[in-house]
Design an enzyme around this catalytic site. Structure first.
Site, PDB file in Angstrom:
ATOM      1  N   GLU A   7      -6.757   4.317   7.814  1.00 14.20           N
ATOM      2  CA  GLU A   7      -6.731   5.764   7.544  1.00 14.20           C
ATOM      3  C   GLU A   7      -8.047   6.220   6.918  1.00 14.20           C
ATOM      4  O   GLU A   7      -8.506   7.328   7.144  1.00 14.20           O
ATOM      5  CB  GLU A   7      -5.521   6.093   6.653  1.00 14.20           C
ATOM      6  CG  GLU A   7      -4.233   6.003   7.464  1.00 14.20           C
ATOM      7  CD  GLU A   7      -3.035   5.449   6.718  1.00 14.20           C
ATOM      8  OE1 GLU A   7      -3.001   5.522   5.480  1.00 14.20           O
ATOM      9  OE2 GLU A   7      -2.124   4.924   7.401  1.00 14.20           O
ATOM     10  N   GLY A  21       2.917  -1.206   4.273  1.00 13.17           N
ATOM     11  CA  GLY A  21       2.905   0.219   3.937  1.00 13.17           C
ATOM     12  C   GLY A  21       4.312   0.699   3.661  1.00 13.17           C
ATOM     13  O   GLY A  21       4.855   0.529   2.566  1.00 13.17           O
ATOM     14  N   GLY A  22       4.941   1.289   4.685  1.00 14.84           N
ATOM     15  CA  GLY A  22       6.247   1.933   4.512  1.00 14.84           C
ATOM     16  C   GLY A  22       7.278   1.082   3.784  1.00 14.84           C
ATOM     17  O   GLY A  22       7.969   1.561   2.875  1.00 14.84           O
ATOM     18  N   ASN A  82       0.874  -1.182   0.000  1.00 16.69           N
ATOM     19  CA  ASN A  82       0.000   0.000   0.000  1.00 16.69           C
ATOM     20  C   ASN A  82       0.905   1.224   0.000  1.00 16.69           C
ATOM     21  O   ASN A  82       1.512   1.551   1.024  1.00 16.69           O
ATOM     22  CB  ASN A  82      -0.883  -0.035   1.261  1.00 16.69           C
ATOM     23  CG  ASN A  82      -1.680   1.248   1.425  1.00 16.69           C
ATOM     24  OD1 ASN A  82      -1.817   2.034   0.487  1.00 16.69           O
ATOM     25  ND2 ASN A  82      -2.212   1.460   2.628  1.00 16.69           N
ATOM     26  N   TRP A  83       0.967   1.870  -1.151  1.00 17.05           N
ATOM     27  CA  TRP A  83       1.899   3.006  -1.273  1.00 17.05           C
ATOM     28  C   TRP A  83       1.350   4.277  -0.633  1.00 17.05           C
ATOM     29  O   TRP A  83       2.053   5.267  -0.505  1.00 17.05           O
ATOM     30  CB  TRP A  83       2.218   3.276  -2.753  1.00 17.05           C
ATOM     31  CG  TRP A  83       2.981   2.183  -3.428  1.00 17.05           C
ATOM     32  CD1 TRP A  83       3.339   0.955  -2.909  1.00 17.05           C
ATOM     33  CD2 TRP A  83       3.502   2.202  -4.764  1.00 17.05           C
ATOM     34  NE1 TRP A  83       4.040   0.228  -3.840  1.00 17.05           N
ATOM     35  CE2 TRP A  83       4.153   0.962  -4.988  1.00 17.05           C
ATOM     36  CE3 TRP A  83       3.478   3.139  -5.802  1.00 17.05           C
ATOM     37  CZ2 TRP A  83       4.777   0.660  -6.202  1.00 17.05           C
ATOM     38  CZ3 TRP A  83       4.094   2.841  -7.017  1.00 17.05           C
ATOM     39  CH2 TRP A  83       4.735   1.606  -7.210  1.00 17.05           C
ATOM     40  N   LYS A  84       0.095   4.273  -0.262  1.00 21.74           N
ATOM     41  CA  LYS A  84      -0.562   5.467   0.305  1.00 21.74           C
ATOM     42  C   LYS A  84      -0.345   6.661  -0.635  1.00 21.74           C
ATOM     43  O   LYS A  84      -0.338   6.486  -1.842  1.00 21.74           O
ATOM     44  CB  LYS A  84      -0.067   5.739   1.726  1.00 21.74           C
ATOM     45  CG  LYS A  84      -0.080   4.479   2.596  1.00 21.74           C
ATOM     46  CD  LYS A  84       0.069   4.787   4.047  1.00 21.74           C
ATOM     47  CE  LYS A  84       0.256   3.489   4.809  1.00 21.74           C
ATOM     48  NZ  LYS A  84       0.091   3.634   6.230  1.00 21.74           N
ATOM     49  N   GLU A 119      -5.162  -5.436  10.502  1.00 23.71           N
ATOM     50  CA  GLU A 119      -4.187  -4.379  10.708  1.00 23.71           C
ATOM     51  C   GLU A 119      -4.493  -3.664  12.019  1.00 23.71           C
ATOM     52  O   GLU A 119      -5.324  -2.743  12.045  1.00 23.71           O
ATOM     53  CB  GLU A 119      -4.244  -3.371   9.558  1.00 23.71           C
ATOM     54  CG  GLU A 119      -3.923  -3.960   8.202  1.00 23.71           C
ATOM     55  CD  GLU A 119      -3.331  -2.918   7.276  1.00 23.71           C
ATOM     56  OE1 GLU A 119      -2.211  -3.126   6.827  1.00 23.71           O
ATOM     57  OE2 GLU A 119      -3.982  -1.885   7.033  1.00 23.71           O
ATOM     58  N   SER A 132       3.542  -2.382  10.246  1.00 22.97           N
ATOM     59  CA  SER A 132       5.002  -2.355  10.412  1.00 22.97           C
ATOM     60  C   SER A 132       5.676  -3.683  10.075  1.00 22.97           C
ATOM     61  O   SER A 132       6.596  -4.128  10.770  1.00 22.97           O
ATOM     62  CB  SER A 132       5.378  -1.886  11.831  1.00 22.97           C
ATOM     63  OG  SER A 132       4.900  -0.570  12.044  1.00 22.97           O
ATOM     64  N   HIS A 176      -9.323   0.662   4.976  1.00 26.61           N
ATOM     65  CA  HIS A 176      -8.018   0.877   5.609  1.00 26.61           C
ATOM     66  C   HIS A 176      -8.209   1.784   6.824  1.00 26.61           C
ATOM     67  O   HIS A 176      -9.072   2.651   6.822  1.00 26.61           O
ATOM     68  CB  HIS A 176      -7.044   1.506   4.604  1.00 26.61           C
ATOM     69  CG  HIS A 176      -5.651   1.570   5.136  1.00 26.61           C
ATOM     70  ND1 HIS A 176      -5.213   2.599   5.937  1.00 26.61           N
ATOM     71  CD2 HIS A 176      -4.602   0.718   5.010  1.00 26.61           C
ATOM     72  CE1 HIS A 176      -3.951   2.368   6.268  1.00 26.61           C
ATOM     73  NE2 HIS A 176      -3.559   1.236   5.716  1.00 26.61           N
ATOM     74  N   GLY A 179       2.368   2.061  10.668  1.00 32.09           N
ATOM     75  CA  GLY A 179       3.263   3.209  10.502  1.00 32.09           C
ATOM     76  C   GLY A 179       3.935   3.637  11.798  1.00 32.09           C
ATOM     77  O   GLY A 179       4.524   4.711  11.874  1.00 32.09           O
TER      78      GLY A 179
HETATM   79  C1  PEP Z   1      -0.602  -0.013   5.894  1.00 28.92           C
HETATM   80  O1  PEP Z   1      -0.605   1.109   5.468  1.00 28.92           O
HETATM   81  O2  PEP Z   1      -1.522  -0.777   5.580  1.00 28.92           O
HETATM   82  C2  PEP Z   1       0.497  -0.436   6.764  1.00 28.92           C
HETATM   83  C3  PEP Z   1       0.420  -1.628   7.310  1.00 28.92           C
HETATM   84  O3  PEP Z   1       1.522   0.434   6.946  1.00 28.92           O
HETATM   85  P1  PEP Z   1       2.969   0.114   7.636  1.00 28.92           P
HETATM   86  O4  PEP Z   1       3.470  -1.168   7.036  1.00 28.92           O
HETATM   87  O5  PEP Z   1       3.825   1.279   7.292  1.00 28.92           O
HETATM   88  O6  PEP Z   1       2.726  -0.027   9.109  1.00 28.92           O
END
Ligand code: PEP
Length: 256
Positions: A98, A235-236, A9-11, A168, A214, A96, A174
């Protein structure tokens, strides 16, 4: 057997050029791995076309991070599933944290999107997960039940073939704080039991449940080794090939 899915997920990140380079690096670096695991990348909307083109001819799938449930009309700023199909997206991340907590999406909003995504033949990646205070109050399972009941309302057993669940925990997204493999397994086991009681053992056994929060190269293998963890939503670490490719490789390793 459930095939692992490693999804990025590049956001709201990358430029067009950076995104295209990232997609090409992921496609090149995962060309052997995709024989064993599914790889999905979800760039921002404006880059869906160049990135679909960049990975054409490879096994890397491209998805969106959200959608609207209406086909067209006066919905300023929104993107329909018809548009996503038109540009080659095959999956949509829905619910998600967010979207839920920054943009105020409710389970009912998410459910409308899930139903329309499935009706249009795309894969829905439905995210569920508790807030830190909910986790600290022992409410994780009841939050998951509520989000599953709401998000999957009216979704048939047949349509579940195109649903992926992503657990999640919001406190792990994040933040660099990852659920322990045991915490993840406990939540995933609960979700699988929910699927069995709502649908059937067959649906529960066939549905992939990803962990997100994470995920990094150094914790991926331990998380993916849990019996009910069928992949990762990243994500990151999905923004850097040197981090995302080892997570894909961890999926290959635990598959064998
Ligand atoms: C996400 O955005 O779905 C996520 C899990 O982010 P991260 O891996 O950065 O915690």
């Amino acid at each position: 057997m459930r095939r692992y899915l490693i999804a990025g997920n590049w956001k709201m990140n990358t430029t067009r050029e950076e995104g295209t380079e990232l997609a090409k690096a992921i496609a090149a670096g995962s060309s052997n791995a995709t024989a064993t695991v599914d790889v999905l990348i979800c760039p921002p909307f404006p880059y869906l076309i160049p990135i679909t083109e960049a990975v054409a001819g490879t096994q890397v799938q491209v998805g969106a991070q959200n959608c609207h449930f209406e086909a067209s009309g006066a919905f300023t700023g929104e993107t329909s599933l018809e548009m996503l199909t038109d540009v080659g997206a095959s999956s949509v991340i829905l619910g998600h944290s967010e979207r839920r907590h920054v943009f105020g999406e409710t389970d009912a909003d998410i459910n409308r999107k899930v139903l329309k995504t499935l009706e249009k033949g795309l894969q829905a990646v439905l995210c569920v997960g508790e807030l830190l205070e909910e986790e600290e109050s022992g409410l994780t399972k009841s939050v998951l039940d509520r989000q599953m009941d709401g998000g999957l309302k009216d979704v048939s057993a047949e349509a579940m073939a195109n649903v992926v669940i992503a657990y999640e925990p919001v406190w792990a997204i994040g933040t660099g704080k990852t659920a322990t493999p045991e915490q993840a397994e406990s939540a995933h086991d609960h979700l699988r039991k929910w699927l069995e009681s709502r649908y059937s053992a067959d649906v529960a056994n066939a549905t992939r449940i990803l962990y997100g929060g994470s995920v990094k190269p150094n914790n991926a293998e331990d998380l993916l080794s849990q019996p009910n963890v069928d992949g990762a939503l990243v994500g990151g670490a999905s923004l850097i090939p040197e981090n995302f490719l080892p997570i894909i490789e961890a999926g290959v390793k635990v598959s064998s």
